[in-house]
Design a protein around this motif. Structure first.
Motif, PDB file in Angstrom:
ATOM      1  N   LYS A 168     -40.963   4.440  -4.695  1.00  0.00           N
ATOM      2  CA  LYS A 168     -40.816   3.605  -4.233  1.00  0.00           C
ATOM      3  C   LYS A 168     -38.909   2.882  -4.055  1.00  0.00           C
ATOM      4  N   ASN A 169     -38.127   3.786  -5.240  1.00  0.00           N
ATOM      5  CA  ASN A 169     -36.904   3.506  -5.036  1.00  0.00           C
ATOM      6  C   ASN A 169     -36.571   4.901  -4.067  1.00  0.00           C
ATOM      7  N   LYS A 170     -36.258   4.891  -2.961  1.00  0.00           N
ATOM      8  CA  LYS A 170     -35.755   5.930  -1.766  1.00  0.00           C
ATOM      9  C   LYS A 170     -34.716   5.887  -1.419  1.00  0.00           C
ATOM     10  N   THR A 171     -33.632   4.338  -2.032  1.00  0.00           N
ATOM     11  CA  THR A 171     -32.626   4.513  -1.873  1.00  0.00           C
ATOM     12  C   THR A 171     -31.595   5.857  -0.511  1.00  0.00           C
ATOM     13  N   GLN A 172     -31.120   7.080  -2.147  1.00  0.00           N
ATOM     14  CA  GLN A 172     -30.556   7.972  -1.719  1.00  0.00           C
ATOM     15  C   GLN A 172     -31.763   9.919  -2.315  1.00  0.00           C
ATOM     16  N   MET A 173     -32.010  10.431  -1.391  1.00  0.00           N
ATOM     17  CA  MET A 173     -33.408  11.372  -1.956  1.00  0.00           C
ATOM     18  C   MET A 173     -32.334  12.285  -1.256  1.00  0.00           C
ATOM     19  N   PHE A 174     -31.695  13.524  -1.759  1.00  0.00           N
ATOM     20  CA  PHE A 174     -31.593  15.372  -2.052  1.00  0.00           C
ATOM     21  C   PHE A 174     -33.055  16.404  -2.007  1.00  0.00           C
ATOM     22  N   TYR A 175     -32.603  17.241  -0.717  1.00  0.00           N
ATOM     23  CA  TYR A 175     -33.144  17.854  -0.709  1.00  0.00           C
ATOM     24  C   TYR A 175     -32.780  19.359  -0.806  1.00  0.00           C
ATOM     25  N   THR A 176     -33.238  20.398  -2.040  1.00  0.00           N
ATOM     26  CA  THR A 176     -33.317  22.103  -1.245  1.00  0.00           C
ATOM     27  C   THR A 176     -34.572  22.831  -1.596  1.00  0.00           C
ATOM     28  N   SER A 177     -34.930  23.399  -1.049  1.00  0.00           N
ATOM     29  CA  SER A 177     -36.292  24.012  -1.225  1.00  0.00           C
ATOM     30  C   SER A 177     -35.856  25.274  -2.589  1.00  0.00           C
ATOM     31  N   GLY A 178     -35.147  26.025  -3.013  1.00  0.00           N
ATOM     32  CA  GLY A 178     -35.445  26.722  -3.882  1.00  0.00           C
ATOM     33  C   GLY A 178     -36.077  27.982  -3.680  1.00  0.00           C
ATOM     34  N   ASN A 179     -36.842  28.800  -4.008  1.00  0.00           N
ATOM     35  CA  ASN A 179     -37.310  29.830  -2.984  1.00  0.00           C
ATOM     36  C   ASN A 179     -39.256  29.950  -3.174  1.00  0.00           C
ATOM     37  N   THR A 180     -39.229  28.957  -3.141  1.00  0.00           N
ATOM     38  CA  THR A 180     -40.676  28.452  -2.475  1.00  0.00           C
ATOM     39  C   THR A 180     -40.874  27.444  -1.519  1.00  0.00           C
ATOM     40  N   GLY A 181     -39.691  26.860  -1.214  1.00  0.00           N
ATOM     41  CA  GLY A 181     -39.674  25.714  -0.071  1.00  0.00           C
ATOM     42  C   GLY A 181     -40.519  24.485  -0.609  1.00  0.00           C
ATOM     43  N   PRO A 182     -41.343  24.002   0.311  1.00  0.00           N
ATOM     44  CA  PRO A 182     -41.124  24.215   1.367  1.00  0.00           C
ATOM     45  C   PRO A 182     -39.817  24.259   2.380  1.00  0.00           C
ATOM     46  N   THR A 217     -31.527  22.491  11.068  1.00  0.00           N
ATOM     47  CA  THR A 217     -32.310  21.902  10.535  1.00  0.00           C
ATOM     48  C   THR A 217     -33.718  22.473  11.600  1.00  0.00           C
ATOM     49  N   ASN A 218     -34.536  22.561  10.360  1.00  0.00           N
ATOM     50  CA  ASN A 218     -36.028  23.448  11.908  1.00  0.00           C
ATOM     51  C   ASN A 218     -36.922  21.883  11.746  1.00  0.00           C
ATOM     52  N   GLU A 219     -38.604  22.589  12.311  1.00  0.00           N
ATOM     53  CA  GLU A 219     -39.541  21.474  12.300  1.00  0.00           C
ATOM     54  C   GLU A 219     -39.471  20.755  10.458  1.00  0.00           C
ATOM     55  N   MET A 220     -39.813  21.512   9.880  1.00  0.00           N
ATOM     56  CA  MET A 220     -40.326  21.351   8.610  1.00  0.00           C
ATOM     57  C   MET A 220     -39.023  20.335   8.104  1.00  0.00           C
ATOM     58  N   GLY A 221     -37.824  20.842   8.879  1.00  0.00           N
ATOM     59  CA  GLY A 221     -36.240  19.886   7.359  1.00  0.00           C
ATOM     60  C   GLY A 221     -36.642  18.493   9.179  1.00  0.00           C
ATOM     61  N   ARG A 222     -37.188  18.139   9.679  1.00  0.00           N
ATOM     62  CA  ARG A 222     -36.551  17.225  10.629  1.00  0.00           C
ATOM     63  C   ARG A 222     -37.592  16.241   9.447  1.00  0.00           C
ATOM     64  N   LYS A 223     -39.233  16.863   9.105  1.00  0.00           N
ATOM     65  CA  LYS A 223     -40.692  16.405   9.485  1.00  0.00           C
ATOM     66  C   LYS A 223     -39.805  15.520   6.929  1.00  0.00           C
ATOM     67  N   LEU A 224     -38.851  16.798   6.868  1.00  0.00           N
ATOM     68  CA  LEU A 224     -38.677  16.102   5.544  1.00  0.00           C
ATOM     69  C   LEU A 224     -37.227  15.233   5.975  1.00  0.00           C
ATOM     70  N   GLU A 225     -37.341  15.210   7.293  1.00  0.00           N
ATOM     71  CA  GLU A 225     -35.683  13.087   6.775  1.00  0.00           C
ATOM     72  C   GLU A 225     -36.730  12.670   7.201  1.00  0.00           C
ATOM     73  N   GLU A 226     -38.176  12.409   8.342  1.00  0.00           N
ATOM     74  CA  GLU A 226     -38.392  11.613   8.939  1.00  0.00           C
ATOM     75  C   GLU A 226     -39.192  11.074   7.489  1.00  0.00           C
ATOM     76  N   LYS A 227     -39.397  11.274   6.456  1.00  0.00           N
ATOM     77  CA  LYS A 227     -39.847  10.659   5.012  1.00  0.00           C
ATOM     78  C   LYS A 227     -38.664  10.775   3.732  1.00  0.00           C
ATOM     79  N   GLY A 228     -36.827  10.640   4.604  1.00  0.00           N
ATOM     80  CA  GLY A 228     -36.158   9.780   3.614  1.00  0.00           C
ATOM     81  C   GLY A 228     -35.522  10.720   3.144  1.00  0.00           C
ATOM     82  N   LEU A 229     -35.887  12.191   2.740  1.00  0.00           N
ATOM     83  CA  LEU A 229     -34.836  13.324   2.695  1.00  0.00           C
ATOM     84  C   LEU A 229     -33.505  13.699   3.472  1.00  0.00           C
ATOM     85  N   SER A 230     -32.427  13.628   2.354  1.00  0.00           N
ATOM     86  CA  SER A 230     -31.056  14.117   3.031  1.00  0.00           C
ATOM     87  C   SER A 230     -31.578  15.708   2.946  1.00  0.00           C
ATOM     88  N   LEU A 231     -31.001  16.646   3.763  1.00  0.00           N
ATOM     89  CA  LEU A 231     -31.584  17.918   3.102  1.00  0.00           C
ATOM     90  C   LEU A 231     -29.406  18.531   2.805  1.00  0.00           C
TER      91      LEU A 231
END
Length: 141
Positions: free
Chosen positions: A103-117, A127-141
Motif C-alpha cells: 500500500k505505501n509505495k512512496t519510496q521503494m528501492f530495489y537491487t537484484s541480489g544473485n537470483t534476480g530478477p 536498464t533492461n526490459e525487466m528493469g522497465r517493468k520494475l520501474e512501472e510497478k513503482g521500484l527505483s533501481l
C-alpha cells in the motif's frame, strides 16, 4: 528394543521435517534501532523496511500473509535487497504479487541480489526490459 529405536528415529525425523516446514513458511519482522552519529536531525526516527531473500516463495494466495505484515508496518522507505526469485527460476509472479499489494509505495528501492530478477545490465550500464517493468510497478533501481 530395535522397534523402540526405529520408532524413536521416525519420531525425530517427523519432528525435524515439521520444524523445517514451519520455519520455511514463517515471516519474521525484526526491529532494530541503529545510531548513526552526525546524521542530520531530519532523519531522527527514519524507518527503513527491508525485504530480502524470498526466493520465489508464496505466503498465501496473492501473498496475503506477507502483505498483511508489510502493510501493518510503519516505514519511510522500503528497500528490497535481492534474491526474490528461486534459484534458476524466471517466475516473477510471487514477487510482482507482493509489489502490487504493497500500500505505501512512496519510496521503494530495489537491487537484484544473485537470483534476480535483474533490472539493470551492468555491462552496458542500462536498464533492461525487466528493469522497465520494475520501474512501472513503482521500484527505483
Amino acid at each position: 528394543m530395535a522397534k523402540k529405536i526405529l520408532l524413536s528415529v521416525c519420531i525425530v525425523i517427523v519432528l525435524i521435517a515439521g520444524y523445517n516446514i514451519y520455519d520455511n513458511n514463517r515471516i519474521i519482522v525484526s526491529k532494530q534501532n541503529i545510531k548513526i552519529f552526525n546524521l542530520p536531525e531530519k532523519f531522527d526516527g527514519f524507518t527503513i523496511l527491508q525485504i530480502s531473500d524470498l526466493h520465489g516463495k508464496r505466503f498465501g494466495k496473492k501473498q496475503k500473509h506477507l502483505l498483511e505484515k508489510i502493510n501493518n508496518c510503519k516505514y519511510d522507505v522500503i528497500v528490497i535487497t535481492g534474491d526474490m526469485l528461486a534459484t534458476g527460476s524466471s517466475d516473477v509472479g510471487p514477487f510482482f504479487e507482493m509489489i502490487e499489494g504493497i500500500k505505501n509505495k512512496t519510496q521503494m528501492f530495489y537491487t537484484s541480489g544473485n537470483t534476480g530478477p535483474w533490472g539493470y545490465n551492468g555491462y552496458i550500464g542500462q536498464t533492461n526490459e525487466m528493469g522497465r517493468k520494475l520501474e512501472e510497478k513503482g521500484l527505483s533501481l
